[in-house]
Motif scaffolding. Structure first.
Motif, PDB file in Angstrom:
ATOM      1  N   ASP A 333       0.930  -1.100  -0.218  1.00 12.89           N
ATOM      2  CA  ASP A 333      -0.050  -0.040   0.097  1.00 12.89           C
ATOM      3  C   ASP A 333       0.784   1.332  -0.052  1.00 12.89           C
ATOM      4  O   ASP A 333       1.953   1.058   0.371  1.00 12.89           O
ATOM      5  CB  ASP A 333      -0.833   0.149   1.266  1.00 12.89           C
ATOM      6  N   VAL A 334       0.275   2.408  -0.312  1.00 11.30           N
ATOM      7  CA  VAL A 334       1.023   3.730  -0.552  1.00 11.30           C
ATOM      8  C   VAL A 334       0.212   4.530   0.338  1.00 11.30           C
ATOM      9  O   VAL A 334      -1.022   4.760   0.019  1.00 11.30           O
ATOM     10  CB  VAL A 334       1.409   4.197  -2.030  1.00 11.30           C
ATOM     11  N   LEU A 335       0.881   5.224   1.244  1.00  3.72           N
ATOM     12  CA  LEU A 335       0.342   6.291   1.884  1.00  3.72           C
ATOM     13  C   LEU A 335       1.043   7.745   1.617  1.00  3.72           C
ATOM     14  O   LEU A 335       2.075   7.919   1.299  1.00  3.72           O
ATOM     15  CB  LEU A 335       0.494   5.997   3.506  1.00  3.72           C
ATOM     16  N   ILE A 337       1.708  11.308   3.235  1.00  2.00           N
ATOM     17  CA  ILE A 337       2.126  11.798   4.357  1.00  2.00           C
ATOM     18  C   ILE A 337       1.588  13.168   4.498  1.00  2.00           C
ATOM     19  O   ILE A 337       1.582  13.723   3.387  1.00  2.00           O
ATOM     20  CB  ILE A 337       3.524  11.626   4.861  1.00  2.00           C
ATOM     21  N   HIS A 338       1.363  14.064   5.689  1.00  2.00           N
ATOM     22  CA  HIS A 338       0.917  15.319   5.772  1.00  2.00           C
ATOM     23  C   HIS A 338       2.040  15.848   5.008  1.00  2.00           C
ATOM     24  O   HIS A 338       3.269  15.929   5.169  1.00  2.00           O
ATOM     25  CB  HIS A 338       0.723  15.776   7.061  1.00  2.00           C
ATOM     26  N   GLY A 339       1.800  16.938   4.107  1.00  3.36           N
ATOM     27  CA  GLY A 339       2.658  17.707   3.185  1.00  3.36           C
ATOM     28  C   GLY A 339       2.935  17.169   1.798  1.00  3.36           C
ATOM     29  O   GLY A 339       3.262  17.813   1.155  1.00  3.36           O
ATOM     30  N   GLY A 340       2.473  15.875   1.582  1.00  3.18           N
ATOM     31  CA  GLY A 340       2.436  15.434  -0.022  1.00  3.18           C
ATOM     32  C   GLY A 340       3.398  14.295  -0.052  1.00  3.18           C
ATOM     33  O   GLY A 340       3.089  13.603  -1.130  1.00  3.18           O
ATOM     34  N   LYS A 341       4.533  13.946   0.772  1.00  2.37           N
ATOM     35  CA  LYS A 341       5.233  12.897   0.064  1.00  2.37           C
ATOM     36  C   LYS A 341       4.506  11.542   0.276  1.00  2.37           C
ATOM     37  O   LYS A 341       3.959  11.348   1.153  1.00  2.37           O
ATOM     38  CB  LYS A 341       6.347  12.792   1.295  1.00  2.37           C
ATOM     39  N   THR A 342       5.026  10.599  -0.493  1.00  2.25           N
ATOM     40  CA  THR A 342       4.343   9.128  -0.400  1.00  2.25           C
ATOM     41  C   THR A 342       5.294   8.313  -0.084  1.00  2.25           C
ATOM     42  O   THR A 342       6.560   8.439  -0.338  1.00  2.25           O
ATOM     43  CB  THR A 342       3.978   8.905  -1.931  1.00  2.25           C
ATOM     44  N   VAL A 343       4.693   7.383   0.479  1.00  2.00           N
ATOM     45  CA  VAL A 343       5.510   6.314   1.196  1.00  2.00           C
ATOM     46  C   VAL A 343       4.726   4.795   0.871  1.00  2.00           C
ATOM     47  O   VAL A 343       3.762   4.410   1.236  1.00  2.00           O
ATOM     48  CB  VAL A 343       5.466   6.236   2.847  1.00  2.00           C
ATOM     49  N   GLU A 344       5.582   4.037   0.173  1.00  2.00           N
ATOM     50  CA  GLU A 344       5.248   2.548   0.112  1.00  2.00           C
ATOM     51  C   GLU A 344       5.302   1.818   1.146  1.00  2.00           C
ATOM     52  O   GLU A 344       6.625   1.717   1.770  1.00  2.00           O
ATOM     53  CB  GLU A 344       5.848   1.934  -1.290  1.00  2.00           C
ATOM     54  N   THR A 430       7.739   2.599  -6.738  1.00  2.00           N
ATOM     55  CA  THR A 430       6.329   3.105  -6.590  1.00  2.00           C
ATOM     56  C   THR A 430       5.989   4.529  -6.240  1.00  2.00           C
ATOM     57  O   THR A 430       5.100   5.523  -6.595  1.00  2.00           O
ATOM     58  CB  THR A 430       5.412   2.011  -6.068  1.00  2.00           C
ATOM     59  N   ALA A 431       6.620   4.810  -5.018  1.00  2.00           N
ATOM     60  CA  ALA A 431       6.606   5.805  -4.043  1.00  2.00           C
ATOM     61  C   ALA A 431       7.756   6.621  -4.102  1.00  2.00           C
ATOM     62  O   ALA A 431       8.926   6.442  -4.532  1.00  2.00           O
ATOM     63  CB  ALA A 431       5.821   5.655  -2.858  1.00  2.00           C
ATOM     64  N   ASP A 432       7.445   7.899  -3.328  1.00  2.00           N
ATOM     65  CA  ASP A 432       8.877   8.627  -2.955  1.00  2.00           C
ATOM     66  C   ASP A 432      10.017   7.793  -2.175  1.00  2.00           C
ATOM     67  O   ASP A 432      11.033   7.976  -2.308  1.00  2.00           O
ATOM     68  CB  ASP A 432       8.429   9.945  -2.351  1.00  2.00           C
ATOM     69  N   LEU A 433       9.394   7.077  -1.585  1.00  2.00           N
ATOM     70  CA  LEU A 433      10.060   6.297  -0.133  1.00  2.00           C
ATOM     71  C   LEU A 433       9.402   5.089  -0.063  1.00  2.00           C
ATOM     72  O   LEU A 433       8.119   4.980  -0.168  1.00  2.00           O
ATOM     73  CB  LEU A 433      10.479   7.047   0.978  1.00  2.00           C
TER      74      LEU A 433
END
Length: 500
Positions: A333-335, A337-344, A430-433
């Motif tokens: 899943d990808v979340l 984060i507050h502020g816009g960055k995405t985390v897988e 997939t995501a930023d991190l």
């Protein structure tokens, strides 16, 4: 239920004349002999007590105790000897104060079902007095809220410190700090059936309404609907596996808008099962303590408010319960984060960094002068530094300020690096991190992940307290089994240093 600690009294006269249940006397080992280290005791009483200690074979070993009926010339009902070890004749300095703190804690920890206690220790100045009083108060702590019969574990109603009148303000400060540590321990020790994000938030609101805080502290509770509206994807993702939803609680204190701002961010996972990446069953019960960072952050703020320090403080408590269920976050899943960055999410048991990321970004929206996050974050901290020493990472200046405060407060901490190669392990296609990184150096890797959510130029320290926050081994010094209250004393000392 909140644990009530003994009421502190100052007794500037001869301790031998105090009518108390127990007189605690500090002993030092010197050249294969022992000496009484209680300068306010009359010489005759010192000789009598030394002879009594020798008669029962007390060798003044560090933290060793022995209780005897009071000898002639001592008005107390009984005397408790406690050892300082061989101090080398020292009477000042951080190491000496640590001996005093731990000896006082060991003494009070050994006493149950007594009403009044007095301490005859080598208290030379206000700093010594605060040290002895804090250690004794924390050693007196008992958590009995869920015991049907705790009559044998009652704590003293009064605790007298033998010292000069000039140290009275230091004893008052010790009482405030010890109460904050005890309140942190209470939260950590509460079972997760009773402490979950909503009830944690309610407890903070209730505490902020007491008489000495209600005009100084403000509490804002951000519930699930508002978290969704404002884009706190880390908290929402981690919390969605539980029937008891997440909360973000902001607590604020500040006497003047122009004062420096210390922002505290606390990890508040009220129970961590590991989520779908389920933890092993062994010792999972200790995961009720995964909210210790949030507890320490808010109780530190309350202590700072009670001390009326001239600086602004905010505490951001990122509260969630990490549970496995049909609605739980899944690996892959990808979340956002507050502020816009995405985390897988590649490991649902690396959840603390996700809720911290949300709160770190929110805290920086107020441009703090110093940002400190506190978290029981990694098992790697225990592997690297053991169960008593916290790891401190972050910018060099902030790291040094925290470790200096920790040394003064007597809470072991060690500065650690954030190697530049660590962040490469968090690369995601997939995501930023992604949220799980290096196979080795996990404490350092977690700090590298968090640094991605800290703006350049922000003074930031990350405290990994995974081992020191909860003592599941034997008690020692002023540290009892269960929640320890680390690092409240360090945070209060850090705040004091910002006002000097």
């Amino acid at each position: 239920m909140t644990t009530t600690l003994p009421r502190i009294l100052l007794e500037p006269g001869d301790p031998a004349e105090l009518v108390v249940d127990v007189l605690v006397v500090a002993l030092e080992n010197r050249a294969d002999s022992i000496e009484v280290r209680a300068p306010l005791l009359a010489e005759a009483a010192q000789r009598s007590l030394r002879e009594a200690a020798l008669a029962v074979g007390h060798r003044a070993k560090r933290e060793a105790t022995a209780r005897i009926p009071a000898p002639p010339g001592v008005s107390a009902t009984s005397v408790l000897f406690v050892g300082l070890g061989d101090t080398g004749g020292a009477s000042q300095g951080a190491d000496f104060r640590n001996l005093l703190r731990r000896a006082a804690g060991s003494a009070l920890r050994s006493l149950n079902a007594v009403d009044s206690v007095a301490l005859a220790f080598p208290v030379g100045d206000a700093e010594d007095a605060e040290t002895v009083a804090t250690g004794a108060l924390l050693g007196a702590y008992r958590y009995t809220a869920y015991q049907s019969d705790a009559s044998g574990r009652t704590i003293p109603a009064t605790l007298a410190i033998s010292a000069a009148e000039a140290v009275r303000p230091a004893l008052e400060r010790a009482a405030v700090i010890a109460a904050a540590v005890a309140a942190t321990r209470d939260l950590v020790n509460r079972p997760p059936s009773d402490l979950f994000p909503e009830s944690f938030a309610d407890a903070v609101v209730s505490q902020a309404l007491v008489d000495d805080l209600k005009d100084r502290v403000n509490v804002e509770v951000i519930d699930e609907a508002e978290l969704e509206e404002r884009g706190f994807g880390g908290l929402l993702g981690v919390g969605r596996g539980s029937a008891r939803g997440p909360r973000l609680v902001k607590v604020s204190y500040g006497p003047a808008a122009s004062a420096p701002l210390l922002s505290l961010v606390g990890k508040g996972i009220t129970f961590d099962s590991g989520g779908i990446s389920l933890k092993p069953a062994a010792r999972m019960e200790n995961m009720k303590s995964d909210m210790a960072g949030a507890a320490a952050a808010v109780q530190s703020l309350f202590a700072i408010a009670r001390l009326r320090l001239p600086l602004r403080v905010t505490a951001w408590l990122a509260l969630a319960e990490n549970m496995p269920s049909g609605s739980a976050v899944r690996p892959a899943d990808v979340l956002r984060i507050h502020g816009g960055k995405t985390v897988e999410v590649t490991n649902t048991d690396a959840e603390g960094r996700l809720v911290l990321a949300d709160a770190l970004v929110a805290a920086q929206e107020e441009d703090p002068d110093l940002l400190v996050d506190i978290a029981t974050l990694t098992g790697a901290q225990v592997a690297a530094l053991g169960r008593r020493t916290s790891g401190v990472m972050g910018t060099q200046s902030a790291r040094e300020r925290v470790t200096t405060a920790a040394e003064s407060a007597g809470e072991p901490m060690w500065a650690m690096p954030i190697p530049e190669e660590m962040i490469g392990y968090f690369d995601s296609h997939t995501a930023d991190l992604k949220n799980a990184g290096a196979p080795a150096g996990g404490m350092l890797a977690a700090a590298a992940f968090l640094r991605e959510f800290v703006r350049d130029g922000v003074e930031w320290a990350h405290l990994d307290i995974a081992g020191p926050a909860y003592n599941s081994d034997s008690p020692y010094g002023h540290t009892v089994v269960g929640g320890t209250g680390v690092p409240v004393r360090t945070i209060v000392e850090l705040a004091l240093s910002m006002t000097r």
